[in-house]
Each structure stands twice: as structure tokens, then as C-alpha cells.
Design an enzyme around this catalytic site. Structure first.
Site, mmCIF file in Angstrom:
data_model
loop_
_atom_site.group_PDB
_atom_site.id
_atom_site.type_symbol
_atom_site.label_atom_id
_atom_site.label_comp_id
_atom_site.label_asym_id
_atom_site.label_seq_id
_atom_site.Cartn_x
_atom_site.Cartn_y
_atom_site.Cartn_z
ATOM 1 N N HIS A 196 10.191 7.746 -6.999
ATOM 2 C CA HIS A 196 10.900 8.240 -5.812
ATOM 3 C C HIS A 196 12.059 7.331 -5.350
ATOM 4 C CE1 HIS A 196 7.623 11.144 -5.335
ATOM 5 N NE2 HIS A 196 6.766 10.140 -5.417
HETATM 6 O O1 RIB Z 1 6.428 9.941 -0.811
HETATM 7 C C1 RIB Z 1 6.959 8.891 -1.584
HETATM 8 C C2 RIB Z 1 7.355 7.743 -0.723
HETATM 9 O O2 RIB Z 1 6.203 7.213 -0.062
HETATM 10 C C3 RIB Z 1 7.924 6.555 -1.524
HETATM 11 O O3 RIB Z 1 8.827 5.848 -0.716
HETATM 12 C C4 RIB Z 1 6.720 5.712 -1.796
HETATM 13 O O4 RIB Z 1 7.043 4.338 -1.984
HETATM 14 C C5 RIB Z 1 5.971 5.881 -0.508
HETATM 15 O O5 RIB Z 1 6.514 4.958 0.441
#
Ligand code: RIB
Ligand code: CA
Length: 311
Positions: A241
Site C-alpha cells: 500500500h
Molecule cells: O490499509 C493499509 C494501510 O494500513 C497501510 O498504511 C498499512 O501500513 C496500514 O497502516
């Protein structure tokens, strides 16, 4: 050269966002890293940020501890995804690099207020608590921020912590609401786009084959991190992500989306933290965000590999 501040809750994917930024020092000047409670409690997110800066040899980058809980709600963490340390996978030595003494929010306000208008880009990749607290403390920082490029939210892709909400916006929906109402130019990297680039196993292996400490530790981080998503989503690989934020800054052409109006659910427990995207303009409200939905996945993974190979 773009001046950026990374606000983060490391997290293996947060670590890759930092390493991607450190791989392009001519393009991105990382003014500092501000840590927030999220994937794991603040004591661990700060420790993990120190560990990653030391791994990258970037002990020049100041690291600050920020909010240890959301603005109004209790903290929710994600050890089931990131492991109990938040950076499970490799064996890590405890960091020798020290945290800065200032609170992250104090440093954010001081740094932004000393900047020229539109000089600094904020890159939040965790719950938005620090950013919201800085805006509440000193609304004047808004003019100093060129744009906020954040990882968070989900609309077409739904949620990953509840059916309706993505983790970062779920953990601190009130902070997300403040940021989305701020009027600051926003670019969102939601699950809608991060789930379009699933880590190929061969790519993870190629990172280990770099034969460097960064390569070896990154392969171990990603191999641990992807298991949750592969088991959960049944896909051949997991989404990575947070580096999407930095990849966009480096190569915006990798991404495409739409300017839309987004509002955050802060009342209903069922949909708490949902990023409600007015994709078809039903509200006739002015767009407040560029919502990314498409990515050149090969280009994304190639950029990360390039950054790791030069460190
Ligand atoms: O949903 C994904 C996010 O939540 C990313 O930033 C991961 O590191 C968590 O913080
Ligand atoms: Ca994160």
C-alpha cells in the site's frame, strides 16, 4: 527537488515507502519522519522508523514521535498483519539512532510555519492523527502545504478492517474528516488502486538476490507481510500500500484517477471511517480529492526495485 515529510506507522509497507523515498535523494528531500500509533503502538512505530532509517544509512533524517492514540476513538492496531513488532520478518538490532526530543505535532507546525507557501508536501501513510492535530493547532499551516498525498480509504475496493472502511481512515476517522475538509490539495492512494498492484513472488525474490543488507531485509519483510493478504484474499501476491504515495511523487504518470468529493463517516459504527466517494457528482459538491484507481503495476514495482538497488 520536492521537500516532503513522511508521517507513518511502520509497518513493512511503510518501511518500503521510506526506502523508496531514500532511493531518490535528488528528487525527494525528506525533511523528517513523524510517527503515529497505528499498525502497532507508538513506541514500536517510532522504533521501527529508526530501524529503517539506520538500514538506509539515513541517520541524518530527524524522526519524531507523535500521537499515541486517535483524536477521539481508542487505538486499533494490526499485529495480525505486521507481526507483534510491526516489522516482523527480518531479525533487527535495536536502533542506536535517537528520536528527536520534540513532539511530532510541534515540529510539524514549526517546520511548516517557517516554510514558504506551498513549499512542503505531506506524505501520510498511517492514521491521520498527527496531521489533524497540527491543523487544529495552527490552521495557517494549510497555506504552506503544496499537497497532501496519502495512503488511505477505499470505495470500489471496500474496506480491509471492516467491510466499509480501510485501516488508516478507520483508526482515526475524525482526523481523516479534518484532513478531507481542510481545503488542502489532496491525492488519495486508496485500496482501489493499491489492490491493482499485487507483489509478484519473483519480484520479492529478485530483491533478495540484490545480495545487500537492504535487499535481504526487505525480502524478509515482504515475505512475512504478504502472507496475510495471500491467505485472506487468495491472490498470488499481497498489495504493497504505502509506497504508492512516494511512487506517485516520483512518477505521477504511473497513476490515474478522478477529482471527486469525498466525505468520511464519523457517526455510524457499522460504517465508521468509510471514505464515501461521490464518484458521479451526485452531491454537486466541489471535489476535494484526486482519487486514484489505476496504476502501472510493472512500473510501480520497477521503481521500488530501482530504489533498493542503489542503496
Ligand atoms: O490499509 C493499509 C494501510 O494500513 C497501510 O498504511 C498499512 O501500513 C496500514 O497502516
Ligand atoms: Ca501505514
Amino acid at each position: 527537488m520536492r521537500k516532503i515529510i513522511i508521517d507513518t506507522d511502520p509497518g513493512q509497507d511503510d518501511a518500503l515507502a521510506m526506502l523508496l523515498a531514500f532511493g531518490f535523494p535528488k528528487e525527494l528531500e525528506v525533511l523528517g519522519v513523524t510517527c503515529v500509533a497505528g499498525n502497532v503502538p507508538l513506541a514500536l512505530t517510532t522504533r521501527n522508523a529508526l530501524v529503517i532509517c539506520e538500514l538506509a544509512g539515513r541517520t541524518d533524517v530527524p524522526i519524531f514521535a507523535g500521537a499515541d492514540r486517535p483524536l477521539e476513538r481508542d487505538l486499533v492496531t494490526a499485529e495480525e498483519v505486521h507481526g507483534k513488532t510491526g516489522l516482523d520478518g527480518p531479525d533487527w538490532d535495536e536502533p542506536t539512532m535517537a528520536l528527536q526530543p520534540d513532539h511530532a505535532v510541534d515540529w510539524l507546525v514549526e517546520t511548516l510555519m517557517a516554510a514558504d507557501d506551498g513549499e512542503i508536501t505531506l506524505c501520510p501513510v498511517g492514521p491521520l492523527t498527527n496531521i489533524a492535530m497540527a491543523l487544529l493547532r495552527e490552521p495557517g499551516i494549510a497555506a504552506k502545504i503544496a499537497e497532501i498525498v496519502l495512503m488511505g480509504g477505499g470505495y470500489f475496493a471496500g474496506g480491509n478492517i471492516t467491510p466499509a472502511a480501510e485501516f488508516n481512515s478507520y483508526v482515526d476517522p475524525h482526523a481523516a474528516d479534518i484532513v478531507y475538509r481542510s481545503g488542502i490539495p489532496l491525492v488519495a492512494m486508496p485500496l482501489d488502486v493499491t489492490h491493482e498492484a499485487l507483489m509478484p513472488k519473483a519480484w520479492i525474490s529478485s530483491i533478495g538476490e540484490l545480495g545487500t543488507e537492504i535487499g535481504t531485509k526487505t525480502e524478509a519483510m515482504l515475505s512475512f507481510y504478504e502472507r496475510f493478504d495471500v491467505e485472506r484474499y487468495g491472490d498470488e501476491g499481497g498489495p504493497l500500500h504505502d509506497p504508492a504515495v512516494v511512487a506517485y511523487l516520483l512518477k505521477p504518470e504511473l497513476y490515474s484517477g478522478k477529482n471527486v468529493y469525498v466525505e468520511i463517516e464519523t457517526s455510524s459504527e457499522l460504517t465508521m471511517g468509510a471514505t464515501v466517494v461521490d464518484w458521479w457528482g451526485a452531491t454537486r459538491k466541489e471535489p476535494n480529492c484526486t482519487w486514484m484507481t489505476k496504476v502501472d503495476a510493472d512500473g510501480f514495482f520497477g521503481l521500488i526495485y530501482e530504489a533498493l538497488a542503489v542503496q
